[in-house]
Scaffold this motif. Structure first.
Motif, PDB file in Angstrom:
ATOM      1  N   GLU A 135       0.840  -1.197  -0.049  1.00 54.70           N
ATOM      2  CA  GLU A 135       0.123   0.009   0.008  1.00 54.70           C
ATOM      3  C   GLU A 135       0.883   1.239  -0.135  1.00 54.70           C
ATOM      4  N   VAL A 136       0.827   1.998  -1.123  1.00 59.68           N
ATOM      5  CA  VAL A 136       1.692   3.252  -1.128  1.00 59.68           C
ATOM      6  C   VAL A 136       0.925   4.147  -1.790  1.00 59.68           C
ATOM      7  N   THR A 137       1.530   5.404  -1.815  1.00 63.26           N
ATOM      8  CA  THR A 137       0.901   6.550  -2.317  1.00 63.26           C
ATOM      9  C   THR A 137       0.195   6.403  -3.462  1.00 63.26           C
ATOM     10  N   ASP A 138      -0.807   7.185  -3.761  1.00 67.77           N
ATOM     11  CA  ASP A 138      -1.815   6.939  -5.261  1.00 67.77           C
ATOM     12  C   ASP A 138      -1.270   7.885  -6.138  1.00 67.77           C
ATOM     13  N   GLY A 139      -0.057   8.578  -5.650  1.00 61.68           N
ATOM     14  CA  GLY A 139       0.807   9.654  -6.668  1.00 61.68           C
ATOM     15  C   GLY A 139       0.002  10.533  -7.008  1.00 61.68           C
ATOM     16  N   PRO A 140       0.594  11.313  -8.123  1.00 64.94           N
ATOM     17  CA  PRO A 140      -0.306  12.521  -8.614  1.00 64.94           C
ATOM     18  C   PRO A 140      -1.127  11.884  -9.479  1.00 64.94           C
ATOM     19  N   TYR A 141      -2.141  12.924  -9.995  1.00 63.49           N
ATOM     20  CA  TYR A 141      -3.066  12.653 -11.038  1.00 63.49           C
ATOM     21  C   TYR A 141      -4.241  11.721 -10.801  1.00 63.49           C
ATOM     22  N   TYR A 142      -4.407  11.687  -9.605  1.00 59.57           N
ATOM     23  CA  TYR A 142      -5.650  10.772  -9.472  1.00 59.57           C
ATOM     24  C   TYR A 142      -7.025  11.628  -9.679  1.00 59.57           C
ATOM     25  N   VAL A 143      -7.808  11.126 -10.629  1.00 57.69           N
ATOM     26  CA  VAL A 143      -9.208  11.766 -10.748  1.00 57.69           C
ATOM     27  C   VAL A 143     -10.419  11.036 -10.354  1.00 57.69           C
TER      28      VAL A 143
END
Length: 393
Positions: A135-143
């Motif tokens: 389980e890690v960051t969803d990162g940038p650019y989740y819409v």
């Protein structure tokens, strides 16, 4: 047990000691990332112990038998639908060149000569032991506000990827039904849809929707997507994003809202497979620097055998241009909720009138959470996918 090599350790340490370079908005304090990696590994270890305790149950063995049959049928159905009659390429990785998890040959292409109607359990029994992804960051650019749909390609050029993900309860080793799974990744040249800012200018800007979509898990916890193999961008290893929602409300316009965030994860791909893909067009036009799995900020190969973020895969035909079928099992804690976690960030929201930036920060480590744009009082209502006719929705 597989150990992290000295070279990879040094590279990962260097990454943690320096500024994180990636798409604008993916900014992480290196000390905070290091703490998150330690916490992630501890969680993965505890979850692995839990899932090991139920992995030999009769119901789990029956679930695996269904998985084998389903994957086999999926392969033959895709080959038949696409008119692929050639035998798969006899391809095996050079194990000496791979690191850590990549030393395990996940390319099952050469295990058997496929023909329509053939039966084989060896290839499709791979990855049926409840191996976990971190389980890690969803990162940038989740819409948020994307459509519920299986095919997310929207005509994007690239290697066809038929991806199956099976979500298992870590306490029972059984499939978790009715989860809603978001998928997104960049295109062949490293650009995400739905975002329009320096460093990531998508064709169609905030209104674009390619390579994004949502599916609901079936009774065995399975979702599948038709997409393309992701391209790369500087600062991160090649990856596919997944985010799982539970107890959602499905809207009449084929979108969803509300619910908890049960799992945030990313799938990664072996370097040899990435290299084979990126020798093809249009991947070979991508001028961004490549970041290997060993160099990735999140040290994806560091947790030894407690999780495994690499899917199994087969070539659908003789060459990689024919496409790939890939599959993985993901263990989830069904009581978890990451909605308020600092690594759940929303970059934009897709509504009936198009995409809207959520805030000046595009997410991925600075806090976020879901919901409506600040001050609007309305929730995502969905929009026609970019490049699609209205009748397609």
């Amino acid at each position: 047990m597989v150990y992290f090599s000295k070279l990879a350790t040094a590279v990962a340490a260097a990454c943690l000691a320096s500024s994180v370079i990636a798409h604008p908005g993916e900014h992480h304090d290196h000390a905070a990332v290091k703490r998150e990696i330690v916490a992630r590994n501890q969680m993965a270890s505890a979850a692995k112990r839990s899932i090991d305790s139920c992995s030999n149950s009769l119901k789990h063995r029956e679930l695996n038998a269904r998985s084998i049959a389903r994957r086999e049928e999926t392969l033959h159905s895709i080959r038949k639908a696409r008119g692929i009659t050639s035998k798969p390429q006899k391809y095996r990785r050079d194990l000496a060149t791979l690191e850590v998890y990549e030393a395990v040959n996940r390319n099952e292409t050469g295990a058997v000569n496929y023909a329509i109607g053939s039966s084989d359990t060896t290839i499709f029994s791979a990855n049926t032991s409840c191996i976990l992804t971190p389980e890690v960051t969803d990162g940038p650019y989740y819409v948020t506000g994307e459509l519920i749909r299986k095919n997310v390609t929207e005509g994007q050029a690239g290697i066809p990827l038929y991806l199956e993900i099976q979500y298992l309860d870590i306490n029972t080793c059984l499939g978790v039904p009715s989860l809603y799974v978001d998928i997104w990744n960049c295109n062949a040249t490293g650009v995400y849809s739905g975002i329009n800012e320096t460093g990531n200018v998508a064709e169609g800007g905030w209104d674009s929707t390619y390579l994004r979509g949502i599916q609901s898990t079936d009774d065995d916890g399975v979702v599948s997507f038709e997409t393309i193999f992701p391209g790369h961008y500087e600062g991160r290893a090649t990856h596919t994003h997944l985010l799982v929602h539970d107890n959602v409300t499905v809207l009449a316009n084929n979108t969803m809202q509300d619910g908890s965030v049960t799992h945030i994860g990313q799938l990664f791909w072996p370097e040899t497979l990435r290299s084979a893909v990126e020798a093809t067009y249009p991947y070979n036009t991508n001028t961004q620097a490549v970041t290997t799995n060993a160099e990735d900020t999140w040290s994806i190969v560091q947790a030894e055998d407690d999780y495994n973020p690499f899917p199994e895969f087969v070539y659908l035909g003789e060459t990689i241009e024919d496409g790939l079928l890939a599959w993985i099992q993901v263990g989830v804690n069904v009581t978890a909720d990451y909605s308020d976690d600092s690594y759940y960030g929303v970059a934009a929201i897709l509504q009936a009138d198009g995409g809207h930036q959520q805030s000046d920060n595009v997410g991925g480590g600075s806090g976020g959470g879901g919901g409506a744009p600040s001050g609007t009082g309305s929730f995502p209502t969905g929009a026609v996918p970019s490049g699609a006719a209205a009748s397609a929705v």
